[in-house]
Design a protein around this motif. Structure first.
Motif, short mmCIF file in Angstrom:
data_model
loop_
_atom_site.label_atom_id
_atom_site.label_comp_id
_atom_site.label_asym_id
_atom_site.label_seq_id
_atom_site.Cartn_x
_atom_site.Cartn_y
_atom_site.Cartn_z
N LEU A 22 0.81 -1.25 -0.01
CA LEU A 22 0.09 -0.01 0.21
C LEU A 22 0.71 1.30 0.21
O LEU A 22 0.48 2.16 -0.44
N SER A 23 1.80 1.19 0.53
CA SER A 23 2.77 2.38 0.79
C SER A 23 3.44 2.72 -0.54
O SER A 23 3.48 3.74 -0.88
N VAL A 24 4.00 1.49 -1.26
CA VAL A 24 4.66 1.72 -2.46
C VAL A 24 3.47 2.30 -3.38
O VAL A 24 3.78 3.10 -4.23
N ALA A 25 2.32 1.62 -3.46
CA ALA A 25 1.07 2.22 -4.64
C ALA A 25 0.94 3.49 -4.30
O ALA A 25 0.73 4.35 -5.07
N ALA A 26 0.50 3.90 -2.91
CA ALA A 26 0.35 5.46 -2.60
C ALA A 26 1.40 6.44 -2.80
O ALA A 26 1.14 7.48 -3.47
N LEU A 27 2.64 5.92 -2.75
CA LEU A 27 3.52 6.96 -3.17
C LEU A 27 3.80 7.19 -4.50
O LEU A 27 3.89 8.08 -5.00
N SER A 28 3.63 5.85 -5.21
CA SER A 28 3.82 6.12 -6.92
C SER A 28 2.51 7.08 -7.29
O SER A 28 2.67 7.80 -8.12
N PHE A 29 1.35 6.52 -6.75
CA PHE A 29 0.18 7.51 -7.16
C PHE A 29 0.29 8.76 -6.76
O PHE A 29 -0.06 9.91 -7.57
N LEU A 147 1.00 31.40 -11.89
CA LEU A 147 -0.41 30.38 -11.61
C LEU A 147 -0.53 29.91 -10.12
O LEU A 147 0.49 29.46 -9.43
N ASP A 148 -1.62 30.46 -9.45
CA ASP A 148 -1.83 29.97 -8.09
C ASP A 148 -2.16 28.28 -8.03
O ASP A 148 -3.30 27.97 -8.33
N VAL A 149 -1.42 27.41 -7.38
CA VAL A 149 -1.58 26.10 -7.34
C VAL A 149 -1.80 25.73 -5.82
O VAL A 149 -1.77 24.77 -5.48
N THR A 150 -2.29 26.83 -5.03
CA THR A 150 -2.48 26.32 -3.40
C THR A 150 -3.66 25.41 -3.24
O THR A 150 -3.29 24.44 -2.62
N ASN A 151 -4.69 25.33 -4.22
CA ASN A 151 -5.51 24.37 -4.26
C ASN A 151 -5.06 22.79 -4.43
O ASN A 151 -5.56 21.81 -3.91
N HIS A 152 -4.05 22.86 -5.50
CA HIS A 152 -3.53 21.62 -5.96
C HIS A 152 -2.81 21.13 -4.54
O HIS A 152 -2.75 19.76 -4.27
N MET A 153 -2.18 21.89 -3.98
CA MET A 153 -1.05 21.49 -3.04
C MET A 153 -2.18 21.11 -1.57
O MET A 153 -1.79 20.02 -0.91
N SER A 154 -3.27 21.76 -1.66
CA SER A 154 -4.11 21.43 -0.34
C SER A 154 -4.75 20.14 -0.71
O SER A 154 -4.75 19.33 0.40
N PHE A 155 -4.91 19.68 -2.06
CA PHE A 155 -5.64 18.51 -2.41
C PHE A 155 -4.46 17.42 -2.09
O PHE A 155 -4.81 16.55 -1.46
N PHE A 156 -3.22 17.65 -2.28
CA PHE A 156 -2.19 16.78 -2.13
C PHE A 156 -2.15 16.20 -0.55
O PHE A 156 -1.81 15.23 -0.10
N THR A 158 -4.46 16.90 1.79
CA THR A 158 -5.46 16.12 2.05
C THR A 158 -5.48 14.56 1.87
O THR A 158 -5.84 13.62 2.71
N LEU A 159 -5.00 14.46 0.53
CA LEU A 159 -4.79 12.93 0.04
C LEU A 159 -3.79 12.13 0.99
O LEU A 159 -3.97 11.39 1.29
N GLN A 160 -2.52 12.93 1.24
CA GLN A 160 -1.75 12.28 2.13
C GLN A 160 -2.15 12.03 3.43
O GLN A 160 -1.95 11.17 4.18
N ARG A 161 -2.85 12.90 4.10
CA ARG A 161 -3.47 12.71 5.29
C ARG A 161 -4.47 11.43 5.33
O ARG A 161 -4.46 10.41 6.36
N TRP A 162 -5.22 11.40 4.29
CA TRP A 162 -6.29 10.25 4.33
C TRP A 162 -5.34 8.90 3.95
O TRP A 162 -5.96 7.67 4.16
N PHE A 163 -4.06 9.14 3.06
CA PHE A 163 -3.53 7.66 2.93
C PHE A 163 -2.98 7.09 4.16
O PHE A 163 -3.20 6.06 4.34
N TRP A 164 -2.43 8.06 4.89
CA TRP A 164 -1.97 7.57 6.41
C TRP A 164 -2.98 6.91 7.12
O TRP A 164 -2.86 6.07 7.75
N ILE A 165 -4.35 7.65 7.24
CA ILE A 165 -5.42 7.00 7.96
C ILE A 165 -5.68 5.74 7.45
O ILE A 165 -5.99 4.73 8.07
N GLY A 166 -6.05 5.63 5.90
CA GLY A 166 -6.25 4.40 5.51
C GLY A 166 -5.14 3.45 5.66
O GLY A 166 -5.45 2.17 5.67
N LEU A 167 -3.89 3.72 5.63
CA LEU A 167 -2.65 2.70 5.83
C LEU A 167 -2.93 1.98 7.15
O LEU A 167 -2.76 1.04 7.17
N ILE A 168 -3.17 2.96 8.25
CA ILE A 168 -3.20 2.39 9.47
C ILE A 168 -4.29 1.46 9.56
O ILE A 168 -4.25 0.37 10.23
#
Length: 480
Positions: A22-29, A147-156, A158-168
């Motif tokens: 899961l870690s390898v798949a999530a990091l790759s994604f 180009l303001d990419v703050t929304n992109h970074m916020s998305f990543f 959030t995605l990373q936070r949910w990944f750690w929750i899902g991994l646990i």
């Protein structure tokens, strides 16, 4: 330190494997997603830059920039996260939408067509800087697209936070599933363990069925069943051996007690006491020989009887034994005949004893007027010696058991003769096996033959020096 159970180990391994995948798949994604968004941002910036260059290509003079303002606003207004700044060669702002953006000075001289990134507190920007030549302008003007990419970074984030929750959560669930799967898969092994724990001297007849056992455990179960068979056979032999010892010792002990009680029943003369002592001495000698034979077999079973390895000519050993048994053979009207030559590497006294036991056994059962033959042969790989005599044919079911201790083919003669305890063939087998050989019996058509086979002297794997070392080690083990 307490060792973890196999179920726990498999559960942990399964959990770690799932977490790693899961870690390898999530990091790759995550990396691929960030790269994809970066390419999209770069594409937007380059498209806007090309459009800006096309608009600036038709400008001539400062007034032309004022006429181009609506075009620039229409171009950049369609993208709310995009900001544009056009600077003259002297640093004046010719166009800014939306408003003034405080971009660090270092990005104004950034190499052309290379995207840069900049973070201002919680905001994240990606931009591009280009020098554009304008007609009627001596120096090129600077175009900066941000180009303001703050929304992109916020998305990543959030995605990373949910990944750690899902991994646990996935790790915990996989640990539970791994424990359940491992415990279910190891159920046959627990059955084998329970069966092994329930084995005792009284339940050695039980066997673990192979049908419900998985293929991976069938070899283990087969080995365990074979071990139970060997233990069962060993316990039966030991039980019979104990019973036979008691049976064989009972006769001389009873005889000694009876003679002693009779003599002590009343006063007798010296000659009577002397005769009784001589009679008791015979029984004591028989018991002493029996005890010596049993000690020899016990040492042989534990590898403490190590023969010396020297060149032994079997025909010479047989010749000396014929001289010894000749009077007994003549008394019984039996002829002794030897043929062939051969040599082995071994212990003369032990080989003498083994062949003597076979000759003594043959003399006991050979009818009067018949011949006992000893044949010696030497082949390319082994040396053989056969003692053959006529007599009653031994049934096939007894042939394998002849070398067991106290075993006799005729149950009616279990008591044996006063000088025979039924250990001779067992001792002979121990001696032959101690010389890396083998012995077996054949009986058919009124002829019985005992065959001994030894490796050729040059094929013996043990030297005299190695024998001495083994003797020293054996003595140390005995002393210990």
């Amino acid at each position: 330190m307490k060792q973890l159970s196999l179920t726990t180990r498999l559960s942990l391994m399964f959990m770690l494997a799932v977490a790693a995948v899961l870690s390898v798949a999530a990091l790759s994604f995550n990396r691929l997603s960030q790269h994809h968004f970066k390419l999209l941002d770069q594409q937007v910036l380059f498209e806007k830059l090309e459009s800006t260059q096309a608009i600036l290509g038709g400008a001539a003079g400062a007034r032309s920039f004022e006429r181009l303002q609506p075009q620039f606003r229409a171009l950049f207004g369609a993208h709310r996260d995009l900001a544009a700044i056009i600077l003259a060669a002297d640093g004046r702002v010719l166009f800014a939408d939306p408003g003034q953006i405080d971009i660090p000075q270092r990005f104004r001289a950034h190499p052309g067509r290379t995207m840069w990134e900049w973070q201002d507190q919680q905001q994240m920007y990606r931009g591009i800087t280009a020098q554009v030549a304008v007609p009627d302008q001596g120096k090129p003007i600077t175009v900066m697209l941000v180009l303001d990419v703050t929304n992109h970074m916020s998305f990543f984030e959030t995605l990373q936070r949910w990944f750690w929750i899902g991994l646990i959560i996935s790790t915990l669930v996989s640990a539970g599933l791994g424990w359940f799967v491992a415990r279910s898969g190891l159920r046959p092994l627990r059955q084998v363990t329970q069966m092994a724990a329930s084995v005792s001297a009284k339940s050695l007849k039980e066997r673990i069925p192979l049908a419900p056992v998985p293929l991976e455990l069938q070899q283990l179960v087969s080995s365990f069943n074979a071990m139970l068979g060997r233990l069962d056979d060993a316990f039966v032999r030991l039980s019979n051996f104990s019973a036979d010892i008691a049976h064989e010792l009972r006769t001389p002990v009873s005889s000694l007690m009876t003679h002693t009680e009779v003599i002590l029943s009343r006063k007798r003369d010296i000659d009577t006491y002397e005769d009784n002592l001589y009679s008791n001495l015979e029984d004591l000698k028989r018991m002493s020989r029996m005890i010596d034979d049993m000690l020899f077999l016990a040492k042989s079973d534990n590898g403490l009887i190590i023969p010396g390895f020297e060149q032994v000519a079997l025909q010479e050993v047989v010749g000396k034994l014929f001289d010894y048994y000749q009077l007994l053979a003549d008394d019984r009207g039996v002829e002794l005949k030897a043929s062939g030559v051969g040599s082995v590497r071994g212990d003369v006294s032990m080989l003498h004893r083994a062949i003597s036991n076979l000759l003594s056994n043959a003399l006991r059962y050979t009818p009067k007027g018949k011949t006992i033959s000893v044949k010696i042969g030497q082949a390319s790989a082994c040396t053989t010696l056969t003692v053959e005599n006529p007599g009653e044919t031994i049934p096939p079911e007894h042939l394998e058991k002849l070398f067991d201790r106290f075993y006799r083919a005729d149950p009616a003669r279990r008591e044996g003769s006063p000088s025979n305890a039924g250990l001779g063939l067992a001792i002979t087998r121990s001696i032959v096996e101690g010389h890396q050989g083998r012995i077996w019996c054949t009986s058919a058509n009124g002829w019985t033959a005992f065959h001994m086979e030894f490796p050729r002297p040059e094929l013996s794997t043990e030297t005299a020096s190695q024998t001495e070392v083994r003797k020293i080690e054996s003595r140390r083990d005995v002393d210990a």
